[in-house]
Enzyme design. Structure first.
Site, PDB file in Angstrom:
ATOM      1  N   HIS A   1       3.108  -7.507   6.147  1.00 42.21           N
ATOM      2  CA  HIS A   1       2.330  -7.669   7.382  1.00 42.21           C
ATOM      3  C   HIS A   1       1.264  -6.590   7.464  1.00 42.21           C
ATOM      4  O   HIS A   1       1.470  -5.463   7.032  1.00 42.21           O
ATOM      5  CB  HIS A   1       3.220  -7.647   8.630  1.00 42.21           C
ATOM      6  CG  HIS A   1       4.099  -6.440   8.769  1.00 42.21           C
ATOM      7  ND1 HIS A   1       5.202  -6.218   7.976  1.00 42.21           N
ATOM      8  CD2 HIS A   1       4.035  -5.384   9.615  1.00 42.21           C
ATOM      9  CE1 HIS A   1       5.793  -5.085   8.337  1.00 42.21           C
ATOM     10  NE2 HIS A   1       5.094  -4.555   9.325  1.00 42.21           N
TER      11      HIS A   1
ATOM     12  N   HIS B   1      -1.090  -4.489  10.078  1.00 51.06           N
ATOM     13  CA  HIS B   1      -1.288  -4.070  11.459  1.00 51.06           C
ATOM     14  C   HIS B   1      -2.785  -4.004  11.696  1.00 51.06           C
ATOM     15  O   HIS B   1      -3.507  -3.353  10.936  1.00 51.06           O
ATOM     16  CB  HIS B   1      -0.723  -2.661  11.695  1.00 51.06           C
ATOM     17  CG  HIS B   1       0.766  -2.577  11.616  1.00 51.06           C
ATOM     18  ND1 HIS B   1       1.572  -2.663  12.720  1.00 51.06           N
ATOM     19  CD2 HIS B   1       1.590  -2.401  10.557  1.00 51.06           C
ATOM     20  CE1 HIS B   1       2.839  -2.532  12.348  1.00 51.06           C
ATOM     21  NE2 HIS B   1       2.883  -2.388  11.037  1.00 51.06           N
TER      22      HIS B   1
END
Ligand code: ZN
Length: 134
Positions: free
Chosen positions: A98, A100
């Site tokens: 992922h 950010h």
């Protein structure tokens, strides 16, 4: 399925969606560094950036860029940090790749980490050790 992000992608767990296409899902972090802090995850489970397939990364990055621009405009940010934690020692908590996207404001009071110092000659040694692996 025990991966938190896979469960969010599958809509088994709630999230506040920002964007979705055939290959990725973007949603708001529930503990934002700043409001608008968005997580972007590939729909295909992959543990982290360094172990991800190059073709997948190539497919995802233009969308990550678009989402980062939209996050900044959406919250009126002056800048953003775009990062991915790669491994436990780097602060990775969920082992599903992922990014950010953290919108930043000139007056948000957040600071980057403090830089360390190299000893005499150490920079060239470290750079050489890195170059051996490229
Ligand atoms: Zn997953």
């Amino acid at each position: 399925m025990d991966c938190l992000f896979c469960r969010i992608i599958a809509k088994e767990l709630p999230s506040t969606a920002v964007y979705e296409n055939e290959s990725l899902f973007a949603f708001l972090d529930i503990h934002p560094v700043n409001k608008g802090h968005t997580l972007v995850v590939p729909k295909k489970h992959t543990a982290d950036f360094l172990t991800s397939d190059d073709a997948l990364l190539s497919q995802l990055m233009p969308s990550v860029k678009s989402i980062a621009g939209a996050v900044m405009k959406g919250v009126g940010a002056d800048a953003c940090n775009l990062s991915t934690n790669n491994g436990k020692a780097a602060g990775q908590v969920i082992f599903h790749l992922h990014w950010h996207i953290v919108p930043r404001f000139s007056d948000d009071g957040l600071k980057l980490w403090h830089g360390k110092e190299y000893k005499e000659g150490e920079m060239e040694e470290v750079a050489g050790n890195i170059r051996k692996h490229l």
